[in-house]
Design a protein around this motif. Structure first.
Motif, PDB file in Angstrom:
ATOM      1  N   ARG A 146      -2.234 -11.378   0.431  1.00  0.00           N
ATOM      2  CA  ARG A 146      -2.114 -10.284  -0.539  1.00  0.00           C
ATOM      3  C   ARG A 146      -0.808 -10.370  -1.307  1.00  0.00           C
ATOM      4  NH1 ARG A 146      -2.585  -4.677   2.113  1.00  0.00           N
ATOM      5  NH2 ARG A 146      -2.798  -4.168  -0.070  1.00  0.00           N
ATOM      6  N   THR A 147      -0.722  -9.525  -2.332  1.00  0.00           N
ATOM      7  CA  THR A 147       0.520  -9.371  -3.090  1.00  0.00           C
ATOM      8  C   THR A 147       1.179  -8.064  -2.668  1.00  0.00           C
ATOM      9  OG1 THR A 147      -0.363 -10.588  -4.978  1.00  0.00           O
ATOM     10  CG2 THR A 147       1.508  -9.136  -5.417  1.00  0.00           C
ATOM     11  N   HIS A 148       2.469  -8.141  -2.387  1.00  0.00           N
ATOM     12  CA  HIS A 148       3.227  -6.935  -2.056  1.00  0.00           C
ATOM     13  C   HIS A 148       4.462  -6.893  -2.951  1.00  0.00           C
ATOM     14  CE1 HIS A 148       5.038 -10.076   0.503  1.00  0.00           C
ATOM     15  NE2 HIS A 148       6.161  -9.425   0.339  1.00  0.00           N
TER      16      HIS A 148
ATOM     17  N   THR B 103       3.304 -12.880  -3.492  1.00  0.00           N
ATOM     18  CA  THR B 103       1.950 -13.137  -2.991  1.00  0.00           C
ATOM     19  C   THR B 103       2.036 -14.129  -1.846  1.00  0.00           C
ATOM     20  OG1 THR B 103       1.044 -12.797  -5.201  1.00  0.00           O
ATOM     21  CG2 THR B 103      -0.378 -13.917  -3.597  1.00  0.00           C
TER      22      THR B 103
ATOM     23  N   ASP C 293       0.827  -1.218   0.000  1.00  0.00           N
ATOM     24  CA  ASP C 293       0.000   0.000   0.000  1.00  0.00           C
ATOM     25  C   ASP C 293       0.857   1.262   0.000  1.00  0.00           C
ATOM     26  OD1 ASP C 293      -2.296  -1.632   0.138  1.00  0.00           O
ATOM     27  OD2 ASP C 293      -2.224  -1.649   2.333  1.00  0.00           O
TER      28      ASP C 293
ATOM     29  N   ARG D 136      -3.023 -16.649   3.055  1.00  0.00           N
ATOM     30  CA  ARG D 136      -3.569 -16.130   4.320  1.00  0.00           C
ATOM     31  C   ARG D 136      -2.857 -16.804   5.495  1.00  0.00           C
ATOM     32  NH1 ARG D 136      -6.914 -12.481   3.828  1.00  0.00           N
ATOM     33  NH2 ARG D 136      -8.452 -12.328   2.184  1.00  0.00           N
TER      34      ARG D 136
END
Length: 194
Positions: A95-97, A121, A72, A124
């Motif tokens: 998520r993908t970071h 990625t 983000d 969870r």
């Protein structure tokens, strides 16, 4: 031979894997991001600063590198404690970071540098998994609170880009920079004919 401006055993091992002998001379630089600084600019600035900080102490070409985990738009550094690690891994869960790694090499051509971004990625993660992972001690000194080459490999569903960059040094780009600065890799003299 190359001066490695990093105490990272992972970077030393990655360089050894491509046949580069290093003299280790860690650089102390302030790693505080500037206000509003983008991740690419941040890791590139630190890689160059680390390489330049070691230069006065050696006649060898010098390599500096820095890695940041970005989610983000926020740069995740090394977690200070279990709570921060849990917060980081919670943000990365499911998520993908991006993992941004910059490398800078000083030498006859001045300071050459590259920055590489890899998408990672994660599946969870449960709170219990995060807590147990912290207890292993592995996340404490890792950007983003995890090591892809270690126990956290089981958390990673997919990567797009350079695996070695996520570990700490993009070897494809590093080899190009070393070649430009006259530092041989495993191919030795054969490399100079290309």
């Amino acid at each position: 031979m190359l001066c490695l401006a990093s105490a990272s055993p992972r970077r030393r091992d990655l360089l050894a894997s491509i046949g580069v002998e290093v003299s280790v001379r860690p650089s102390e630089v302030d790693e505080t991001p500037y206000p509003g600084e983008q991740a690419t600019a941040y890791v590139t600035r630190l890689a160059i600063a680390k390489a330049e900080a070691a230069m006065p102490h050696t006649a060898l070409p010098t390599l500096g590198s820095d890695t940041a985990v970005v989610v983000d738009g926020a740069i995740l550094g090394k977690p200070a404690d279990a709570d921060e690690a849990a917060s980081m891994l919670g943000r990365l869960s499911g998520r993908t970071h991006q993992v941004m790694t910059a490398v800078a090499v000083t030498g006859p051509c001045g300071v050459l540098y590259r920055c590489v971004s890899t998408d990672v990625t994660m599946r969870r993660l449960t709170g219990q998994e995060i807590s147990r992972y912290w207890q292993t001690g592995e996340p404490a000194d890792k950007a983003g609170g995890y090591a892809i080459q270690g126990l956290a490999a089981v958390f990673v569903e997919e990567i797009k880009g350079s695996y070695s960059a996520v570990v700490g040094l993009p070897l494809y780009e590093t080899a190009q920079l070393l070649h430009q600065q006259g530092v041989p890799i495993w191919m030795g003299h054969y490399n100079s004919h290309t």
